[in-house]
Scaffold this active site. Structure first.
Site, short mmCIF file in Angstrom:
data_model
loop_
_atom_site.label_atom_id
_atom_site.label_comp_id
_atom_site.label_asym_id
_atom_site.label_seq_id
_atom_site.Cartn_x
_atom_site.Cartn_y
_atom_site.Cartn_z
N GLU A 82 -4.09 9.30 -1.46
CA GLU A 82 -3.96 9.50 -0.02
C GLU A 82 -2.87 10.54 0.26
O GLU A 82 -2.46 10.71 1.40
CB GLU A 82 -3.68 8.18 0.69
CG GLU A 82 -2.39 7.49 0.31
CD GLU A 82 -2.18 6.22 1.14
OE1 GLU A 82 -2.19 5.15 0.54
OE2 GLU A 82 -1.99 6.32 2.36
N CYS A 114 -4.37 3.18 0.47
CA CYS A 114 -4.04 2.66 -0.86
C CYS A 114 -5.23 1.98 -1.55
O CYS A 114 -5.14 1.61 -2.71
CB CYS A 114 -2.88 1.66 -0.75
SG CYS A 114 -1.43 2.36 0.05
N THR A 155 10.95 2.14 1.00
CA THR A 155 9.72 1.73 0.29
C THR A 155 8.96 2.95 -0.25
O THR A 155 7.78 2.85 -0.56
CB THR A 155 8.78 0.89 1.19
OG1 THR A 155 8.27 1.72 2.25
CG2 THR A 155 9.48 -0.30 1.79
N SER A 204 1.27 -3.36 9.93
CA SER A 204 0.65 -3.17 8.61
C SER A 204 0.74 -4.45 7.78
O SER A 204 -0.17 -4.76 7.01
CB SER A 204 1.27 -1.98 7.86
OG SER A 204 2.55 -2.28 7.39
N HIS A 236 -1.86 -5.53 -4.13
CA HIS A 236 -1.31 -4.23 -3.75
C HIS A 236 0.17 -4.44 -3.39
O HIS A 236 0.50 -5.40 -2.68
CB HIS A 236 -2.09 -3.66 -2.57
CG HIS A 236 -1.44 -2.47 -1.95
ND1 HIS A 236 -1.01 -1.40 -2.70
CD2 HIS A 236 -1.10 -2.18 -0.66
CE1 HIS A 236 -0.45 -0.51 -1.91
NE2 HIS A 236 -0.48 -0.96 -0.67
N LYS A 245 4.68 -12.53 -0.53
CA LYS A 245 4.23 -13.03 0.78
C LYS A 245 2.72 -13.24 0.77
O LYS A 245 2.22 -14.24 1.29
CB LYS A 245 4.54 -12.00 1.88
CG LYS A 245 5.96 -11.92 2.37
CD LYS A 245 6.04 -10.73 3.34
CE LYS A 245 7.43 -10.43 3.82
NZ LYS A 245 7.94 -11.36 4.80
N ASN A 279 6.76 2.35 -3.99
CA ASN A 279 5.33 2.38 -3.65
C ASN A 279 4.66 3.59 -4.29
O ASN A 279 5.22 4.69 -4.31
CB ASN A 279 5.17 2.46 -2.12
CG ASN A 279 3.76 2.09 -1.65
OD1 ASN A 279 2.87 1.88 -2.47
ND2 ASN A 279 3.57 2.01 -0.35
N SER A 312 -4.46 0.60 4.24
CA SER A 312 -4.31 0.59 5.69
C SER A 312 -5.45 1.33 6.35
O SER A 312 -6.03 2.27 5.80
CB SER A 312 -2.99 1.27 6.07
OG SER A 312 -1.91 0.46 5.70
#
Ligand code: COA
Length: 399
Positions: A82, A114, A155, A204, A236, A245, A279, A312
């Site tokens: 991307e 991603c 990030t 996001s 991811h 999370k 990332n 995203s």
């Protein structure tokens, strides 16, 4: 016949910024990054590196290990990114030349934030199912950039993963069922005129977990494996805390017991490399897979891995794979460790200097001074063309 990932290697920039040196600039405690986001460092691309040089560096060891017939059997190269460098030409075509692959090949670039690497993997599996003699080289390569001073800045990162997709794979056989979820959300995007992404960070995170719910429900509706039949989970990882999370979310919606120790064990090994790299968009989940395979102390042969890929915009896919007997003999753990350990630390002012994009638009001759010690570099942008070259490190890698 099983189909899947036969070989896998990753590459990243040879420089990094310790987030302890970014926290004071943002006026926050370093724990916000190390604990709150789960990130310690971020790889920083030099001005003479981009998605092409990273992609070629990741794929080089895979190609070097093939004989002439093996190289000739790579009839497709799928490059997912991307952070592409051209609106028309595939970055993969440059990589194809840098690697010395056969002209009898198709090369294409795929994009959906991603997620695109997973679509490349699925397309590769379909191609190999049609002709099990052929190999498909899948490469995911990205440079993650947010505005300096923005909440996304800690990030950032960059990296590439190369995977050889074949019949009778030596590492992980990918199972046929997938759970899919697409919804039109503006959580992260990069208009053509921008070098950094526009992101609504909070949205996001919600879009990611909504997509995980949708993909999991679809996987179950398709007859996919139950939560309890999956041994480890690779998510991811825009920042590694996101995977933790996500796993808590999936455990809850799957109605599985919420045992903190078990939940941690199901993801911990997947996070180790990305804590140090940051990332890498399309590559991040597959660097998570490398991290799991390279770090697991127990033999994972026969274990089922659950994968959740998110891009995203937004597309999510949940699928599973089974680790193959004897996989350990084919890992590149020592090379991966060396790559990270040998990176050069940059100070915050040095980071600001090298992170400024080289983006001349006048079509003139712009020579780029050598910085990276990686196997490939961009030496110039001249007449609107990017010029790439092998460095001494590529020859050292072969020797
Ligand atoms: N010690 C420990 N943890 C701390 C802390 C401290 N001193 N200060 C803050 N934190 C924690 C917060 O509680 C929060 O954790 P939680 O979400 O589990 O509650 C975490 O650190 C992040 O803090 P927050 O204030 O939410 O960060 P932010 O608003 O600066 O931005 C992102 C976080 C992820 C939104 C931002 O980095 C971003 O936009 N990233 C790019 C987009 C992205 O990666 N999206 C992911 C889905 S694709």
């Amino acid at each position: 016949m099983q189909l899947g990932i036969d070989d896998l290697a990753f590459a990243t920039a040879d420089r990094y910024l310790d987030l302890a040196n970014l926290a004071p600039v943002h006026g926050v405690e370093v724990a916000k990054y190390t604990v709150g986001l789960g990130q310690d460092r971020m790889s920083v691309c030099a001005p003479d590196e981009d998605v092409v040089t990273l992609a070629a560096a990741a794929a080089l060891p895979l190609v070097e290990d093939l004989d002439e017939d093996g190289i000739a059997s790579i009839r497709t190269v799928l490059l997912a990114t991307e952070s592409g460098i051209d609106q028309s030409k595939s970055a993969g075509v440059y990589v194809h030349r840098l690697l010395g692959l056969s002209p009898a090949a198709r090369v294409v670039e795929l994009k959906q934030a991603c997620y695109a690497g997973t679509s490349a993997l699925q397309m590769a599996l379909a191609l190999v199912a049609r002709n099990p003699e052929q190999k498909v080289l899948v490469i995911c390569s990205d440079v993650a950039r947010y505005d300096v001073g923005s909440s996304g800045e800690p990030t950032q990162g960059c990296g590439a993963v190369a995977m050889l997709v074949t019949a009778d794979p030596r590492l992980v056989a990918i199972e046929p069922l997938s759970g899919l979820h697409t919804s039109d959300v503006m959580d992260f995007w990069r208009p053509n005129y921008r070098t950094t992404a526009v992101v609504d960070g909070r949205l996001s995170i919600r879009a990611y977990t909504d997509s995980l719910t949708g993909a999991w429900q679809d996987l179950q509706a398709q007859g996919g494996p139950a939560f309890g039949d999956i041994d480890a989970f690779v998510y991811h990882q825009p920042f590694t805390k996101m995977a933790t999370k996500a796993h808590a979310h999936l455990t809850r919606i799957a109605g599985a017991p919420r045992d903190a120790e078990v939940m941690e064990a199901q993801v911990a090994d997947t996070l180790r490399y990305n804590r140090e790299i940051g990332n890498s968009y399309t590559a991040s989940m597959y660097i998570g897979l490398a991290s799991l395979l390279d770090h697991a102390t127990e033999d994972l042969a026969g274990s089922r891995i659950g994968f959740f890929s998110y891009g995203s915009g937004a597309v999510g896919e949940m699928f599973t794979g089974v680790v193959q007997p004897g996989y350990r003999a084919h890992l590149r753990a020592a090379a991966h460790r060396r790559l990270l350990d040998e990176r050069v630390e940059v100070t915050h002012p040095e980071y600001l200097e090298i992170v400024a994009p080289v983006n001349p638009v006048d079509g003139g001759d712009h020579t780029i001074a050598p910085v990276t010690r990686n196997p490939f570099r961009m030496s110039a942008i001249t007449g609107h063309q990017r010029v790439y070259e092998r460095t001494a490190a590529a020859d050292a890698a072969v020797a």
